[in-house]
Enzyme design. Sequence first.
Site, PDB file in Angstrom:
ATOM      1  N   LYS A   1       0.848  -1.194   0.000  1.00 44.65           N
ATOM      2  CA  LYS A   1       0.000   0.000   0.000  1.00 44.65           C
ATOM      3  C   LYS A   1       0.886   1.247   0.000  1.00 44.65           C
ATOM      4  O   LYS A   1       1.941   1.260   0.625  1.00 44.65           O
ATOM      5  CB  LYS A   1      -0.880  -0.047   1.254  1.00 44.65           C
ATOM      6  CG  LYS A   1      -1.960   1.009   1.349  1.00 44.65           C
ATOM      7  CD  LYS A   1      -2.833   0.726   2.590  1.00 44.65           C
ATOM      8  CE  LYS A   1      -3.935   1.754   2.761  1.00 44.65           C
ATOM      9  NZ  LYS A   1      -4.780   1.460   3.944  1.00 44.65           N
TER      10      LYS A   1
ATOM     11  N   SER B   1      -9.718   1.385   3.117  1.00 44.50           N
ATOM     12  CA  SER B   1      -8.891   2.180   2.244  1.00 44.50           C
ATOM     13  C   SER B   1      -7.864   1.376   1.451  1.00 44.50           C
ATOM     14  O   SER B   1      -7.318   1.888   0.467  1.00 44.50           O
ATOM     15  CB  SER B   1      -8.169   3.248   3.061  1.00 44.50           C
ATOM     16  OG  SER B   1      -7.257   2.671   3.949  1.00 44.50           O
TER      17      SER B   1
ATOM     18  N   SER C   1      -9.725  -0.998   7.214  1.00 44.94           N
ATOM     19  CA  SER C   1      -9.152  -0.760   5.882  1.00 44.94           C
ATOM     20  C   SER C   1      -8.450  -1.948   5.240  1.00 44.94           C
ATOM     21  O   SER C   1      -8.157  -1.920   4.049  1.00 44.94           O
ATOM     22  CB  SER C   1      -8.172   0.411   5.937  1.00 44.94           C
ATOM     23  OG  SER C   1      -8.885   1.622   5.957  1.00 44.94           O
TER      24      SER C   1
END
Lengths: 490, 95
Positions: free
Chosen positions: A79, A154, A178
Site C-alpha cells: 500500500k 482504504s 481498511s
Amino acid sequence: MDLSTLTALEAGKLIKNKEISVAEITKAALDNIEKTDKNYNAFVTVCHDEALKQAEEVQKKIDDGTLTSPLAGVPMAVKDNMCTKGILTTASSKILTGFKPFYNATAVERLEKAGGVLLGKLNMDEFAMGSTTETSYYGPTFNPWGENRVPGGSSGGSAVAVATDQAYYTLGSDTGGSIRQPCSFCGITGIKPTYGAVSRYGLLAYASSLDQIGPMGKTVEDVAEVLSIISGHDPKDSTSFNQEAIKFNLENNVKGKRIGIPVEYFGKGLDADVKARVLEAAKKLESMGAVIEEFNMPELEYAIPTYYIVACAEASSNLSRYDGVKYGYCTPKFDDLSDLYYKSRSEGFGMEVKRRIMIGAFVLSSGYYDAYYKKALQVKAIIKNSFDKAFEKYDAILSPTAPTTALKMGENLSDPLKMYLGDIYTVSVNLAGLPSMVVPCGFDSNGLPVGLQLTGKAFSENTLMNIAYSYQQETDFHLKKPVLKKEMEV
Amino acid sequence: MVIDDKMIDYIGELARLKLQDNERESAKNEMNKIIDYMDTLNKIDTSGIEAMSHAFPVKNVFRKDEVKPSISREDLLLNAPDKSEEAFKVPKTFD
C-alpha cells in the site's frame, strides 16, 4: 501454465525447486500488471526496473543458500502509505507529490530481507481515510467482481492486486477496517493483527493508536506466512510489542472452539444476502465441531462515533506535519510563511482529509475537548472491557465484515456520514486493539463476494488463523476468481 | 448547529486550512451531521470511567544513551521543495 493464479506459497515452491526463476516470475507479473491495470488502477507506481533488478539479486541469494524463506523470490506489492526507499510514496495524496523516502518501512524491509520482490505501490483512499478507494488523488480503483463497483477501502489497491492475480500477496493497513472491508468486497483473505504485533515504523500515520499493518492474500496459509515475516519487535516503534515474530501451526481442527455471535451485528441495516452467507458460515463451522453461541454486546452501538472522534483527533495532529516545507507539494504562489502553510495544505489535501482534520481540530479544541475527545476515550474503555468479557467465554467472535457487498462507484462519496456507518462491524476491533481476520464465505445475488470476520483476543492470531484455515479446507469460496478484463494483446 | 461560519474559521485557523467558498457550505452541513451523530455518545453513562488512550498499557520505552550515526542532512533535505545547501528554505518571517 498461468503463473499468476498460483498462491504465494505455491509460487515460492516453484522458485525453490528451480522450476522457475525469480526473474521469470517477476517479468510475468509485470507483464500481467501492464495488461490488466488500465482496467483496475490498483497501482499508483509500478517498479518495473527496480523489480527486475531485485529479482536478479534475490535469485543469487536463493542460489547461494542465504535466502530460505518459503516466500523468497515471490513478487508482492505494498500500500502506498508505507515508505519505500527511493520509490515514490504518496498515500494517494497530492500533498506528497514527488515524495521519495530515504528509508524503508520496517514491514517492507523485513519482506525484502526475506526475498520479497516489490512490484509497486498500491492505490488507496487518500491517507487511508475512506472505505471505497475513491478519494485517491490518482483516481479510483475498480473491483474486478462487478462493473463499476468499488473495491472497498482504504486498502482497495492492495485487495484488487490480489483479486486480479497481479501480486501474490500485498500489505495493507487497517485503522478502522481498511484491510478487512476490501478483503470482503474483493473476495480475498487478510488480517489486521493485534495492535503492536507489526511495527508501524515507516507507515505514514493516520491515527497512531489504531493503525496497524497487515497482510492480504489468496489463502490463510499465505497470509500466515507473510505475518510470520513482518511481525515481531522493532526498536524503532515504541508501541511494538517486545516479543518474537508470530509463528503459526495450522491444522484443520475447530472441535470445541467456542465462537460467539453478537446479536447486535445481525439487526437493522445488514443486507439479507450478507446475513445469510455469514450465518451459513457459522453453521459450517458448527458442523465441523465448533460451538456457536449468540451473545449480547450492546456497547457496540457506540463504536462508530467513538472511532471517528479518536481517529479524526489523531489525524489532525499527525497530518500537521504536511506544511509544504519539508517534503511534497508546495504552493507556487504565497505572500508569507503563514500563507504558504495555508495554501499548500488547502491545495494539497482532498476534501475528505480536510474534513477529518477539521473535525479532529474541533473535538480537541478548548470547550469541546471533554464533551467529545475525553468522552470518546471513556467509551473506548467501555468497549474494550466488553470485548474482554466476551473473550472470557469465547475463542473468537464471528460477524459480517461490512453491512453490504461492494457498493456502486459514487454511491457513498457524496454522503460521508453514510460512508462512516458502513464501518460498523470493523471499527470496534481497532479501538480495542484486537486481531481480526476476514475470509471469503460466499457471494450475494449479484455475484459479489461476502467476507466472514473472525475477531480474537489480543495475540490470538494463531487461533484465528486455525479457525480460518479449517474453514478454507472445507470450502472453496477463496478459490473462486473474477473474470478479468485484459487489454487486447497486440 | 455547532459548526457555523465562525467555527469553520476558527478550526480552519487551528488546522491551517482555508476552504474555498464552494467547499464551505457543504463542509458545514456534513460536519454538523457528523457531529450530531457523535452526540449519540451522550446516551452512555461514563461517570467514574477513566479515559483510555491506548488499548494496552503502554510504558515509556528506554534505550541506552549510545552515540549512533543519525540521519544525514542530505537525506533529510532530499525531498524539500525549496532548500539551500544546508537548510530548508522558507519565506522571510521577520524583518
